[in-house]
Design a protein around this motif. Structure first.
Motif, PDB file in Angstrom:
ATOM      1  N   ASP A 272       0.831  -1.222   0.000  1.00 15.77           N
ATOM      2  CA  ASP A 272       0.000   0.000   0.000  1.00 15.77           C
ATOM      3  C   ASP A 272       0.858   1.262   0.000  1.00 15.77           C
ATOM      4  O   ASP A 272       0.509   2.249  -0.643  1.00 15.77           O
ATOM      5  N   ALA A 273       2.007   1.226   0.678  1.00 16.99           N
ATOM      6  CA  ALA A 273       2.868   2.408   0.649  1.00 16.99           C
ATOM      7  C   ALA A 273       3.613   2.519  -0.681  1.00 16.99           C
ATOM      8  O   ALA A 273       4.124   3.592  -1.028  1.00 16.99           O
TER       9      ALA A 273
ATOM     10  N   ASN B 100      -2.248  -3.362   4.121  1.00 22.45           N
ATOM     11  CA  ASN B 100      -1.983  -3.656   5.542  1.00 22.45           C
ATOM     12  C   ASN B 100      -1.855  -2.372   6.362  1.00 22.45           C
ATOM     13  O   ASN B 100      -1.604  -2.420   7.564  1.00 22.45           O
TER      14      ASN B 100
ATOM     15  N   ASP C 176      -1.919  -4.797  -1.246  1.00 18.05           N
ATOM     16  CA  ASP C 176      -1.782  -5.432   0.065  1.00 18.05           C
ATOM     17  C   ASP C 176      -2.028  -4.322   1.101  1.00 18.05           C
ATOM     18  O   ASP C 176      -1.101  -3.652   1.547  1.00 18.05           O
TER      19      ASP C 176
ATOM     20  N   GLN D  99       0.316  -0.293   6.691  1.00 14.03           N
ATOM     21  CA  GLN D  99       1.635   0.004   7.257  1.00 14.03           C
ATOM     22  C   GLN D  99       2.638   0.186   6.134  1.00 14.03           C
ATOM     23  O   GLN D  99       2.564  -0.491   5.107  1.00 14.03           O
ATOM     24  N   SER D 100       3.595   1.076   6.365  1.00 16.86           N
ATOM     25  CA  SER D 100       4.711   1.220   5.435  1.00 16.86           C
ATOM     26  C   SER D 100       5.953   0.670   6.127  1.00 16.86           C
ATOM     27  O   SER D 100       5.853  -0.278   6.909  1.00 16.86           O
TER      28      SER D 100
HETATM   29 MG   LIG Z   1       2.057  -1.721   3.704  1.00 12.96          MG
END
Ligand SMILES: [Mg+2]
Ligand SMILES: Cc1ncc(C[n+]2csc(CCOP(=O)(O)OP(=O)(O)O)c2C)c(N)n1
Length: 805
Positions: free
Chosen positions: A164-165, A194, A192, A196-197
Motif C-alpha cells: 500500500d505504501a 496492511n 496489500d 503500514q509502510s
Molecule cells: Mg504496507
C-alpha cells in the motif's frame, strides 16, 4: 462459515494447508538466514518476515488456484520469501537456495528474473517499478497480438502484488494515466492494504483516495475488506454494530489491538460496544476472537477466490485487499515490524503451532494433516504449474549493412531518421519487428518519417483529422492496430518501463520485438531508475538519446546533458555509443539490432568473451546511442571491414599516428570537427600527431578492464581493443581527450598504456549561446585542444597558438 462457490471443500482444505505452509516456509527461510546459517559473518541479513506474511494468503490463492498458466506476476519485493516458498512447494526451487536465502548464489532477497532459478516473471526491488511494469506488459501483449503474433496462446493477465505504501511512488500514477490513454486491459493490481509502510502506519482513509483515483482512470475497483468469518459474525446479534466499529476504527488502534491479541480485543470491544455484542464476544475464546478480528479479506481464502473468479472480464482491476502486516506471526500489526525478526524462542512456538518437528523444517509436506500423495496430486494439477519451461527466444535476422543515403553535411540525429526511413521502406521481417516509442518527442527526435510510413499503434483505428480535413501537415498521425510506433505522454519513466516491457516480449509473449525508444539525452536522468530496472531484468531495447550536450547551444543549460556519457559507461546491461558520423551510426545500429537479440540466458562470463575485445558480446544487452543535432561534414570513405569493426569495438584511427607521435587527440561525438581542426593546426609543430575517433568509451573501457582481469587470471596474451590501439604510441606521447560531456568519460585512456593525458569536456551547467561561443567558453574548441597539447608535450611553442596570443 461461508464457503466459496468456486472451489470444492476438499480443495479448500488443501489450500488452507498450503497457506500455512507458505507462511511457515517463508518465515523459516528468513529465520534460517538470520539465526541458523553460520556464513553471514555476524551480519543481520533481515528478510521482511512481516511484509511477506502480509501476502501469504493472497499469494496462496493466486498461485495455487486462481492464476492461469498465461498469467504473469510482479511480486512485491518484500514478498520474495513467499514466492520462493511457493516455487519450492511446486518443486521449482531448491532447498540449497532457500538455505542460502540472501547469501551468495542463494534465493534473492527480491525476486529476480536473472539471478533466481524459479522462473520469476518480473524482477522487483525498487518499489513502484514492478507495478508499472505489469501495466506496460499488458500493452506490449496487446501490441504483439494486434500484429498477429502469438495469437494461438490465450491472453494473459499481468498481475502486480502491490504494497500500500508502494503507491506513494509517482511513477505508478504516471503509468495509470498512460494506461488510460492506451486502453489498458488484462491488468490486475492487488494492493496489500496492511495500512503500514516501513516506518509507520499509513494515513486514515487512504483506500478511499485509491478507490476514486482508480475509478477516475477507468479501472474496476474491488474492495476486499471482511473475511468469511467476519461476514458470518455480522449476521449475529450486534454484528452490524461490530461492522460499524471496524469501519470507524483508526488504523493505528486496529494495528495495536492485532498485536495485543484476543484479551485486548475483548476488553476494547466490550468497552466500546457493551452489551450490544455481548453474546458475539462471549461465545468466542480469546484465540477465536483474535482469529475473527484478524479475518480480513486478504487473509480469507474463500473470499479471495470468489473475488478473483468473479472478475472475469478484461478491464483493468484494482483489488484493495485488507491485510495484516505480520499475519500469523508474533509481531503482527506492530508498527515497528517491518524489519522485525522472530526470536529463536518465538520460532520454536511457531514451529510447534505449525506441527513441524525440529530437524524437519525444510520438509515440503511436514506437519500437514493431508497425506503427501494427495497434496502432490493437487499441486500437479494447479493451473499455474502447467505453464512449463520458458520458451527459448527466437531471433530475427538483421542485415549487416543498413541502407542510408549520406548527405555531404548532416547530423547523427538526421542520419538516424534517414536510416529508419529506409528501414521502413523494406519488406524485411526485422523491419516488421521494430517497434518505436517516444515520450512526446517523436517528431523532434526525427522519428517522423518512420511514423509516416509505419503508422501509430492503437487497438482501435483512429484517423488523422488534420488529414481528413485536408489541413496540410508533414506528419501523418494515423492510429491502427498495425501501427509500429507507440506514442507516449511526456513521462520518461513510462518510456523506460515500456521499453522494459517491449524488451521482454520474447520472454513474456514468446515473440521477439526490436524496440527503439527516443528521448532527449538530458532527460534520461528523469527515468534513470526505470532504465536501471529495465537493464537489471535484462530487457532488450535500443535507446536513442538526442539531442545531447552543450552542442544544443541556443536551447540552454536546462536541456544540455553533461553526465549522460558517464551513465552510459556505468550502467550495466547497456552498451553506450556516441558516433560522430552517420556511416558510423549505420554500422552501430545494425550491430545493435543483433546485439539486443543475443541470448541473455545464463551468467555472462568473460571466459567466453571475444578474445579480440574482451567484451561480453555473446550474451548481448541493450544499447544507448547518444546523438546530436549538429550538422557535420561527412567523411567520404569506403566502409572497410576493419573500419566497421573498429566502430563497433569502440574506436579507430581517423588519422593513424606516426612512429614518433608526440600527441594524440582522442575525441567522441559532435566535437569531431574541432578535433580534426586541432590536429591540423598543430601538425607543423608536433610530430606524427594522431587522431583517435572514439565511438564507444563504454565498450573500450569495459574491454580494457576485462582484459586486465584476464591477464591477472593468467591469460597472459589477453589484449583489449584499446590496448592494441594505444600500444602503438611511444611512451612520451601526450593524449588530449575531448567530448561534449563529462571529461572523465575519456580521462582513463591515459592509464591504458601510461600516457600523460589532459581531458577536455564539460563539467558545469551549460547556457545559451552559439556552438562556437559555448565550445570556447567550456574549453572544448580547437584552440583549447591545441593549448592542452602544448601544455602536455615538450617542444617548441605551437605557432598557431602564438599567432592567437
Ligand atoms: Mg504496507
Ligand atoms: C524506490 C524505493 N525506495 C525505498 C525503498 C525501501 N522500502 C522498502 S519497503 C518500503 C515500504 C513498504 O511499504 P509497503 O509498500 O506498504 O509494503 P509492506 O511492507 O507494508 O507490505 C520501503 C520504503 C525501496 N525498496 N524502493
Amino acid at each position: 462459515m461461508a464457503a466459496s462457490t468456486h472451489i470444492s471443500a476438499d480443495d479448500l482444505a488443501i489450500l488452507r494447508e498450503l497457506e500455512r505452509k507458505v507462511l511457515w516456509l517463508a518465515s523459516w527461510t528468513i529465520h534460517h538466514a538470520n539465526h541458523v546459517r553460520e556464513t553471514v559473518d555476524g551480519l543481520k541479513v533481515g528478510g521482511h518476515q512481516a511484509s511477506s506474511a502480509s501476502l501469504a494468503t493472497i499469494m496462496t490463492a493466486l498461485y495455487f488456484h486462481s492464476l492461469r498458466p498465461q498469467d504473469r506476476v510482479a511480486v512485491k519485493p518484500h514478498a520474495s520469501p513467499n514466492y520462493h516458498a511457493i516455487q519450492y512447494l511446486f518443486g521449482h526451487q531448491t532447498r540449497e537456495r532457500l538455505e542460502a536465502f540472501r547469501a551468495y548464489k542463494g534465493a534473492q532477497s527480491y525476486p529476480s528474473r536473472t539471478k533466481d532459478i524459479d522462473d520469476v516473471d518480473f524482477s522487483t526491488g525498487s518499489v513502484g517499478l514492478g507495478v508499472a511494469q505489469t501495466l506496460f506488459s499488458s500493452l506490449a501483449q496487446d501490441y504483439v497480438r494486434a500484429h498477429g503474433w502469438g495469437t494461438e496462446a490465450p491472453e494473459g493477465r499481468m498481475v502486480a502484488l502491490v504494497g500500500d505504501a508502494e503507491l506513494d511512488e509517482g511513477n505508478i500514477f504516471e503509468a495509470i494515466l498512460e494506461g488510460w490513454k492506451q486502453g489498458l486491459r488484462n491488468c490486475w493490481w492487488i494492493i496489500d492494504y496492511n495500512r503500514q509502510s516501513l516506518d509507520a502506519v499509513v494515513r486514515e482513509g487512504l483506500w478511499a483516495r485509491f478507490e476514486s483515483l482508480f475509478r477516475d482512470f477507468g479501472w474496476n475497483v474491488v474492495i476486499l475488506k471482511y473475511g468469511s468469518l467476519l461476514q458470518a459474525a455480522f449476521a449475529e446479534a450486534g454484528g452490524e454494530r461490530l461492522r460499524a466499529w471496524i469501519d470507524n476504527c483508526p488504523n493505528q488502534l486496529y494495528s495495536a489491538l492485532v498485536f495485543q491479541g484476543g484479551a485486548a480485543w475483548r476488553k476494547r470491544l466490550t468497552e466500546d460496544l457493551g452489551k450490544d455484542i455481548a453474546s458475539l464476544i462471549a461465545s468466542r475464546s480469546d484465540d477465536e476472537l483474535a482469529r475473527l478480528m484478524t479475518n480480513l479479506a486478504g487473509h480469507d481464502l474463500p473470499t479471495l477466490i470468489d473475488a478473483f473468479q468473479a472478475n472475469d472480464h478484461d478491464r483493468p482491476t484494482c483489488f484493495i485487499a485488507y491485510t495484516i502486516k505480520g499475519y500469523g506471526l508474533p509481531f503482527a500489526g506492530h508498527k515497528d515490524n517491518h524489519a522485525g525478526l522472530m526470536t529463536p524462542a518465538q520460532m520454536d512456538t511457531f514451529r510447534a503451532a505449525m506441527n513441524v518437528r525440529p530437524g524437519q523444517e525444510w520438509e515440503r509436506f511436514e506437519g500437514l494433516a493431508t497425506d503427501p500423495h494427495t497434496i502432490q496430486v493437487f499441486l500437479d494439477r494447479v493451473p499455474f504449474a502447467q505453464r512449463g519451461e520458458r520458451k527459448p527466444a527466437q531471433s530475427i535476422s538483421v542485415p549487416d549493412t543498413l541502407p542510408v543515403t549520406l548527405q555531404s553535411v548532416m547530423s547523427t540525429q538526421t542520419g538516424f531518421g534517414a536510416i529508419l526511413n529506409e528501414i521502413a521502406r523494406t519488406q524485411d521481417e526485422y523491419a516488421a519487428r521494430i517497434v518505436t516509442t517516444s515520450p512526446d518527442v517523436t517528431v523532434s527526435t526525427n522519428l517522423g518519417a518512420w511514423v509516416n510510413r509505419r503508422g501509430l499503434f492503437a487497438r482501435e483505428a483512429m484517423a488523422d483529422t488534420f488529414k481528413s480535413e485536408r489541413v496540410p501537415s508533414t506528419f501523418n498521425w494515423e492510429f491502427s492496430p498495425k501501427g509500429q510506433h507507440i506514442e507516449l505522454g511526456i513521462a520518461e519513466m513510462n518510456l523506460f518501463i515500456l521499453l522494459s516491457a517491449l524488451g521482454l516480449s520474447h520472454a513474456i509473449n514468446g515473440e521477439r520485438l526490436l524496440p527503439i525508444g527516443t528521448l532527449y539525452d538530458p532527460f534520461i536522468a528523469r527515468g534513470l531508475d526505470a532504465l536501471n530496472y529495465a537493464c537489471y531484468q535484462d530487457a532488450r531495447f535500443i535507446l536513442v538519446a538526442t539531442p545531447s550536450g552543450i552542442t544544443l547551444a541556443p536551447e540552454g543549460g536546462a536541456h544540455q546533458s553533461i553526465s549522460a556519457p558517464l551513465i552510459g559507461m556505468a550502467q550495466d546491461g547497456l552498451a553506450a555509443f556516441e558516433p560522430a558520423f552517420v556511416d558510423e551510426l549505420a554500422v552501430i545500429l545494425s550491430f545493435a539490432l543483433a546485439y539486443i537479440q543475443k541470448d541473455g540466458e545464463g551468467e555472462p562470463s568473460e571466459r567466453t568473451s571475444s578474445e579480440r575485445t574482451w567484451l561480453r558480446d555473446e550474451t548481448g544487452g541493450s544499447v544507448y546511442l547518444r546523438l546530436s543535432t549538429r550538422p557535420l561534414e561527412q567523411p567520404q570513405r569506403v566502409m572497410s571491414e576493419e573500419l566497421r569493426q573498429g566502430i563497433v569495438d569502440g574506436a579507430y584511427w581517423m588519422r593513424r599516428p606516426g612512429p614518433n607521435a608526440q600527441v594524440v587527440v582522442a575525441y567522441a561525438g559532435a566535437v569531431a570537427p574541432e578535433a580534426i581542426q586541432a590536429v591540423g593546426l598543430m601538425a607543423e609543430d608536433r610530430r606524427d600527431v594522431g587522431l583517435l575517433a572514439v565511438t564507444s568509451a563504454d565498450r573500450l573501457n569495459a574491454g580494457w578492464t576485462a582484459a586486465q582481469r584476464a591477464r591477472e587470471r593468467g591469460l597472459v596474451h589477453a589484449r583489449s581493443h584499446v590496448e592494441r590501439l594505444l600500444s602503438e604510441l611511444p611512451p612520451h606521447c601526450g593524449l588530449v581527450t575531448v567530448l561534449d560531456g563529462h571529461p572523465a568519460t575519456l580521462a582513463w585512456l591515459g592509464a591504458v598504456a601510461g600516457h600523460r593525458t589532459r581531458s577536455l569536456g564539460v563539467e558545469h551547467f551549460g547556457q545559451t549561446g552559439s556552438i562556437p561561443d559555448l565550445y570556447r567558453h567550456y574549453g572544448i574548441d580547437s584552440d583549447a585542444i591545441v593549448a592542452a597539447a602544448q601544455a602536455l608535450t615538450p617542444g617548441r611553442p605551437i605557432r598557431y597558438l602564438r599567432a592567437l596570443g
